[in-house]
Design an enzyme around this catalytic site. Sequence first.
Site, mmCIF file in Angstrom:
data_model
loop_
_atom_site.group_PDB
_atom_site.id
_atom_site.type_symbol
_atom_site.label_atom_id
_atom_site.label_comp_id
_atom_site.label_asym_id
_atom_site.label_seq_id
_atom_site.Cartn_x
_atom_site.Cartn_y
_atom_site.Cartn_z
ATOM 1 N N ASP A 96 0.849 -1.185 0.000
ATOM 2 C CA ASP A 96 0.000 0.000 0.000
ATOM 3 C C ASP A 96 0.888 1.240 0.000
ATOM 4 O OD1 ASP A 96 0.969 0.198 2.561
ATOM 5 O OD2 ASP A 96 -0.919 -0.301 3.540
ATOM 6 N N PHE A 100 -3.410 5.246 4.045
ATOM 7 C CA PHE A 100 -4.440 4.894 5.023
ATOM 8 C C PHE A 100 -3.903 5.008 6.443
ATOM 9 C CE2 PHE A 100 -6.777 1.962 7.748
ATOM 10 C CZ PHE A 100 -8.075 2.407 7.539
ATOM 11 N N ASP A 150 -2.516 8.535 -1.654
ATOM 12 C CA ASP A 150 -3.838 9.151 -1.700
ATOM 13 C C ASP A 150 -4.245 9.633 -0.317
ATOM 14 O OD1 ASP A 150 -4.051 6.507 -0.682
ATOM 15 O OD2 ASP A 150 -6.208 6.545 -1.028
ATOM 16 N N GLN A 193 -11.190 7.472 -5.058
ATOM 17 C CA GLN A 193 -11.801 7.919 -3.810
ATOM 18 C C GLN A 193 -13.094 8.672 -4.122
ATOM 19 O OE1 GLN A 193 -11.056 7.149 -0.790
ATOM 20 N NE2 GLN A 193 -8.907 6.504 -0.768
ATOM 21 N N ASP A 270 -8.080 -7.317 0.491
ATOM 22 C CA ASP A 270 -7.150 -7.566 1.596
ATOM 23 C C ASP A 270 -7.788 -7.095 2.884
ATOM 24 O OD1 ASP A 270 -5.505 -5.049 2.961
ATOM 25 O OD2 ASP A 270 -6.528 -4.537 1.097
ATOM 26 N N CYS A 308 -13.932 -28.192 7.014
ATOM 27 C CA CYS A 308 -12.655 -27.584 6.618
ATOM 28 C C CYS A 308 -11.558 -28.638 6.590
ATOM 29 C CB CYS A 308 -12.287 -26.462 7.593
ATOM 30 S SG CYS A 308 -10.747 -25.606 7.191
ATOM 31 N N CYS A 313 -7.679 -27.918 11.241
ATOM 32 C CA CYS A 313 -8.877 -28.743 11.426
ATOM 33 C C CYS A 313 -8.595 -30.232 11.232
ATOM 34 C CB CYS A 313 -9.974 -28.275 10.474
ATOM 35 S SG CYS A 313 -10.633 -26.638 10.906
#
EC number: 2.4.2.29
Length: 380
Positions: A96, A100, A150, A193, A270, A308, A313
Amino acid sequence: MTDYPIKYRLIKTEKHTGARLGEIITPHGTFPTPMFMPVGTQATVKTQSPEELKAIGSGIILSNTYHLWLRPGDELIARSGGLHKFMNWDQPILTDSGGFQVYSLADSRNITEEGVTFKNHLNGSKMFLSPEKAISIQNNLGSDIMMSFDECPQFYQPYDYVKKSIERTSRWAERGLKAHRRPHDQGLFGIVQGAGFEDLRRQSAADLVAMDFPGYSIGGLAVGESHEEMNAVLDFTTPLLPENKPRYLMGVGAPDSLIDGVIRGVDMFDCVLPTRIARNGTCMTSEGRLVIKNAKFAEDFTPLDHDCDCYTCQNYSRAYIRHLLKADETFGIRLTSYHNLYFLVNLMKKVRQAIMDDNLLEFRQDFLERYGYNKSNRNF
């Protein structure tokens, strides 16, 4: 025609929805889409080894520019041979932009045309991140897919603020493109955005599509808006993006949001959700979430999820995993994290098959009924 280092191949569009079956080709390999990407913030997916991630089927992972810039430093990683070599991961990596994380530091940041000044969360020192610096860091990291710098405005901010924000983000995207030193082996995505405003999303998408990025991200969602509001934004945003390029919805990992994003034409997702809730003992299963620390599981010798076939599991019981977590044993977190990551990666595998079979809407209904979703109680 531009020769991008990142290429999208559309295999099939589902008959009844906008869902796309495809694959993305990168310098470090090809992965199928739709795909959920585990998040390795500090150049590691918490508690999981690269070998375990490959066993899960994670064809690509995400790392965080902001955190790696602060520690250990992008230049150190470049000297090591790049992020792939540094973390011993020979498959695709997406980074990224750091935008953010800076957005989340709302109380200690100042946004100008040049970039963002903020406080280092580790030591309180003043830092400055610009579009050019965000690209330089990612060039040093050597990720396959990079993000433009951004601003991520809050979903409910006033129209005038969001309009100024997206116009600045478009200018930042153009500056980032000019600063990009490795366009031959790193694909740079633009980030659309516009909060919940359709006309601003249209303006943002038009600006970025005109810049001809190899792929496009949809940002500013999963930041407090409702599930219905997110879907509405996707309904009018994904059709604005080129059909021959990847579409990435940032920060989304709840199972219903993944399926609904795919239905609306998204290829990549993600989120830290699966590993974050795993550390607290919450597990995703085919019949809903399971809080394994609860006393009722103390003598439950069955797997986390009967449907699963993951390593956890196949080998360990609810009672054992509960014991590990109650005793603060790291192995318990490893087992729950592995299972949750496998659950979402495998969910995307099932979604891809449903697209191939043209029955994604039926799959969605069956999955959500078993999982126990309702509007008043959106379990993970």
